[in-house]
Design a protein around this motif. Structure first.
Motif, PDB file in Angstrom:
ATOM      1  N   THR A 272       3.084  55.058   7.092  1.00 31.78           N
ATOM      2  CA  THR A 272       1.781  54.098   6.612  1.00 31.78           C
ATOM      3  C   THR A 272       1.227  55.442   5.509  1.00 31.78           C
ATOM      4  O   THR A 272       1.670  56.577   5.554  1.00 31.78           O
ATOM      5  CB  THR A 272       0.739  53.990   7.722  1.00 31.78           C
ATOM      6  N   ASP A 273       0.250  54.618   4.821  1.00 32.63           N
ATOM      7  CA  ASP A 273      -0.320  55.605   3.815  1.00 32.63           C
ATOM      8  C   ASP A 273      -1.599  56.091   4.578  1.00 32.63           C
ATOM      9  O   ASP A 273      -1.858  55.503   5.867  1.00 32.63           O
ATOM     10  CB  ASP A 273      -0.711  55.043   2.296  1.00 32.63           C
ATOM     11  N   LEU A 274      -2.451  56.792   4.061  1.00 34.64           N
ATOM     12  CA  LEU A 274      -3.450  57.485   4.716  1.00 34.64           C
ATOM     13  C   LEU A 274      -4.782  56.280   4.709  1.00 34.64           C
ATOM     14  O   LEU A 274      -5.731  56.496   5.685  1.00 34.64           O
ATOM     15  CB  LEU A 274      -4.227  58.655   4.149  1.00 34.64           C
ATOM     16  N   GLN A 275      -4.785  55.299   4.362  1.00 35.68           N
ATOM     17  CA  GLN A 275      -5.557  53.962   4.512  1.00 35.68           C
ATOM     18  C   GLN A 275      -5.092  53.232   5.443  1.00 35.68           C
ATOM     19  O   GLN A 275      -5.827  52.129   5.942  1.00 35.68           O
ATOM     20  CB  GLN A 275      -5.631  53.362   3.016  1.00 35.68           C
ATOM     21  N   GLY A 276      -3.950  53.453   6.149  1.00 35.58           N
ATOM     22  CA  GLY A 276      -3.593  52.707   7.217  1.00 35.58           C
ATOM     23  C   GLY A 276      -2.644  51.440   6.814  1.00 35.58           C
ATOM     24  O   GLY A 276      -2.143  50.848   7.555  1.00 35.58           O
ATOM     25  N   LYS A 277      -2.125  51.270   5.576  1.00 36.75           N
ATOM     26  CA  LYS A 277      -1.436  50.377   5.051  1.00 36.75           C
ATOM     27  C   LYS A 277       0.167  50.652   5.389  1.00 36.75           C
ATOM     28  O   LYS A 277       0.448  51.948   5.016  1.00 36.75           O
ATOM     29  CB  LYS A 277      -1.430  50.090   3.604  1.00 36.75           C
ATOM     30  N   THR A 278       0.873  49.954   5.935  1.00 39.95           N
ATOM     31  CA  THR A 278       2.381  50.156   6.422  1.00 39.95           C
ATOM     32  C   THR A 278       3.154  50.253   4.996  1.00 39.95           C
ATOM     33  O   THR A 278       3.250  49.037   4.442  1.00 39.95           O
ATOM     34  CB  THR A 278       2.885  49.113   7.550  1.00 39.95           C
ATOM     35  N   ILE A 279       3.911  51.379   5.000  1.00 36.13           N
ATOM     36  CA  ILE A 279       4.769  51.411   3.596  1.00 36.13           C
ATOM     37  C   ILE A 279       6.094  50.748   3.922  1.00 36.13           C
ATOM     38  O   ILE A 279       6.701  50.228   3.387  1.00 36.13           O
ATOM     39  CB  ILE A 279       4.802  52.920   3.398  1.00 36.13           C
ATOM     40  N   LEU A 280       6.838  51.238   4.836  1.00 34.83           N
ATOM     41  CA  LEU A 280       8.082  50.915   5.552  1.00 34.83           C
ATOM     42  C   LEU A 280       8.254  51.151   7.094  1.00 34.83           C
ATOM     43  O   LEU A 280       7.415  51.913   7.642  1.00 34.83           O
ATOM     44  CB  LEU A 280       9.063  52.038   4.982  1.00 34.83           C
ATOM     45  N   THR A 281       9.124  50.155   7.504  1.00 29.63           N
ATOM     46  CA  THR A 281       9.558  50.403   9.007  1.00 29.63           C
ATOM     47  C   THR A 281      10.660  51.177   9.132  1.00 29.63           C
ATOM     48  O   THR A 281      11.482  51.181   8.304  1.00 29.63           O
ATOM     49  CB  THR A 281       9.705  48.927   9.761  1.00 29.63           C
ATOM     50  N   ILE A 282      10.653  52.305  10.140  1.00 32.50           N
ATOM     51  CA  ILE A 282      11.907  53.020  10.137  1.00 32.50           C
ATOM     52  C   ILE A 282      12.310  52.832  11.533  1.00 32.50           C
ATOM     53  O   ILE A 282      11.816  52.390  12.547  1.00 32.50           O
ATOM     54  CB  ILE A 282      11.504  54.508   9.782  1.00 32.50           C
ATOM     55  N   LYS A 283      13.557  53.542  11.634  1.00 36.38           N
ATOM     56  CA  LYS A 283      14.415  53.696  12.973  1.00 36.38           C
ATOM     57  C   LYS A 283      13.726  54.648  13.801  1.00 36.38           C
ATOM     58  O   LYS A 283      13.470  55.668  13.164  1.00 36.38           O
ATOM     59  CB  LYS A 283      15.690  53.781  12.699  1.00 36.38           C
ATOM     60  N   PRO A 284      13.362  54.775  15.145  1.00 33.46           N
ATOM     61  CA  PRO A 284      12.959  55.860  15.876  1.00 33.46           C
ATOM     62  C   PRO A 284      13.809  56.981  15.675  1.00 33.46           C
ATOM     63  O   PRO A 284      13.441  58.182  15.965  1.00 33.46           O
ATOM     64  CB  PRO A 284      12.900  55.208  17.193  1.00 33.46           C
ATOM     65  N   GLU A 285      15.138  57.088  15.513  1.00 29.60           N
ATOM     66  CA  GLU A 285      16.107  57.924  15.721  1.00 29.60           C
ATOM     67  C   GLU A 285      16.036  58.576  14.215  1.00 29.60           C
ATOM     68  O   GLU A 285      17.056  59.620  13.952  1.00 29.60           O
ATOM     69  CB  GLU A 285      17.507  57.395  15.891  1.00 29.60           C
TER      70      GLU A 285
END
Length: 353
Positions: A272-285
Motif C-alpha cells: 500500500t501507499d502511506l495513504q492506505g491505498k492498495t498498490i498491488l497484492t503480493i504472494k506471502p512467500e
C-alpha cells in the motif's frame, strides 16, 4: 555455478538496503584516496577452469562489465563475495585471504586488509552493526543524538526527539522519508541492566519481590507521565502529506523504498501507499522488504531469492545476484549482476521496470 551464486546473494544482503541512502557519499571519499595497484597473483589456472562454461540464462546482449576478474587482478569468482552499495559501488572480498577491493564505475582499487582505514567505513555501515552509533552513521546526516534520544532532521525540519527509531527510509532523490519511531521507552537499556543486576544481587525472595513491585510501580507511573500506551507505542513519522497509517490500528507494516522515488508499506499479502491505498497484492512467500521491487506503473513486482528473480506474472530469471533499482536518463530499470565465464568478469544487465 549455482553454489557460488548463492554465496554472492548472501553477501549482497548485508549492504543492499534502501535505508543506507548516504553510503555512496562516504564511498566517494574512500575511492579518491584508494590505491590502484593490484598485484595479487593466484595459483596457475584458477580462472581458466570457468572459460568453457556456458553463459548463464540471465545474460543479456548489452551487459556492462562491472569487475574484470582477469588482467592484474587474476581473481577466482568462486572465492569472491560481493556487496552492492546504494550508489551502485561494490565492495568485493576474497574468501581465501580476506583481501578487499572497492569497485566504482568499472575501476577496481585495492587490495586492502581487514582493519584498513579504507575498509573501516564499510564495516561501520554494515547492517549487522546494531549499535546506536552504527545506526546514526548509516543514516547521516538525517539522524543525530539529542541527549539519550534521537532526532530526525530532514530538509531543514526537525522531528523528535524519539527514544527509538525502528526503521528509517529515504527515497533515491532524497526528497521523502518515512520512519517508524517510539517517542518514549518505559525502561532504557541502562535501567534494565541495573534492575537485572539488583535482582541478581538480592539475597532473599522477599527482597526480589520488593524490587519487582517497585519496578512495576515505577513503570506504571512512567506510563501515566508519558501519556499512556500511545506515548510508548510505535508511530509513523514522514514528510509525505495525508498519511493515514497508524500502527495501533493497522498493525506493523514496514515503510520501504521498494519503488524508485517512492515509499510504500509492505504487508503479508499486499503493498500500500502511506495513504492506505492498495498498490498491488503480493504472494506471502515473496521474502523480505530488501528483496522486493515494484515497477514505476504499479503493475508488476519482482522478488529475489537464491539467485533467482521471480516476477508477479510467474516468469523467472536465474543465476543472478544483487538486483537493485537504478535510474538512467530518466528511465527506471531493475538491474542485476551475473558472472560471465567467457569474459571472466562480473557483468550488469538492466531491464526497464
Amino acid at each position: 555455478m549455482k553454489k557460488s551464486i548463492l554465496f554472492f546473494v548472501a553477501f549482497c544482503l548485508l549492504f543492499e538496503n534502501p535505508v543506507n541512502a548516504q553510503i555512496g557519499r562516504l564511498l566517494n571519499k574512500v575511492s579518491k584516496s584508494a590505491s590502484k595497484d593490484v598485484v595479487k597473483e593466484p595459483e596457475e589456472g584458477s580462472n581458466k577452469k570457468h572459460s568453457d562454461q556456458p553463459e548463464p540464462a540471465c545474460a543479456c546482449s548489452d551487459a556492462v562489465v562491472i569487475m574484470d576478474m582477469g588482467g592484474k587482478l587474476k581473481l577466482d569468482y568462486e572465492e569472491l563475495s560481493l556487496s552492492i552499495l546504494d550508489d551502485g559501488s561494490i565492495l568485493a572480498k576474497t574468501r581465501g585471504n580476506g583481501e578487499y577491493y572497492i569497485v566504482k564505475d568499472g575501476v577496481t582499487q585495492g587490495p586492502y586488509k581487514s582493519g584498513d582505514p579504507q575498509i573501516a567505513v564499510f564495516e561501520a555501515l554494515d547492517e549487522n552493526n546494531k549499535t546506536i552509533e552504527g545506526f546514526i552513521l548509516r543514516n547521516k546526516p538525517y539522524i543525530s543524538k539529542s541527549g539519550d534520544k534521537l532526532l530526525i532532521t530532514f530538509n531543514g525540519k526537525t522531528y523528535g526527539p524519539y527514544a527509538q527509531i525502528n526503521t528509517f527510509t529515504v527515497t533515491k532523490s532524497k526528497d521523502k522519508f518515512a520512519a517508524m519511531v517510539v517517542e518514549n521507552m518505559l525502561i532504557t537499556e541502562d535501567e534494565g541492566k541495573k534492575f537485572n543486576e539488583a535482582i541478581k544481587n538480592a539475597k532473599t525472595d522477599q527482597e526480589k519481590m520488593d524490587l519487582s513491585m517497585k519496578y512495576a510501580h515505577d513503570m506504571q507511573e512512567k506510563m501515566l507521565k508519558v501519556g499512556g500506551i500511545t506515548g510508548t507505542s510505535p508511530k509513523l513519522v514522514t514528510n509525505i502529506p495525508n498519511t493515514t497509517y497508524d500502527p495501533l490500528i493497522n498493525g506493523t507494516g514496514i515503510p520501504a523504498n521498494i519503488k524508485y522515488d517512492d515509499i510504500l508499506m509492505i504487508w503479508y499479502n499486499k503493498i500500500t501507499d502511506l495513504q492506505g491505498k492498495t498498490i498491488l497484492t503480493i504472494k506471502p512467500e515473496m521474502g523480505s522488504p530488501n528483496n522486493l521491487f515494484v515497477n514505476t506503473s504499479n503493475t508488476k513486482y519482482a522478488y529475489s531469492g537464491y539467485g533467482t528473480l521471480t516476477f508477479s506474472d510467474n516468469t523467472t530469471m536465474s543465476d543472478l545476484f544483487c538486483p537493485h533499482l537504478v535510474k538512467v536518463n530518466g528511465q527506471v530499470s531493475l538491474a542485476y549482476m551475473y558472472y560471465s565465464p567467457k569474459k571472466n568478469a562480473i557483468m550488469q544487465c538492466k531491464m526497464v521496470f
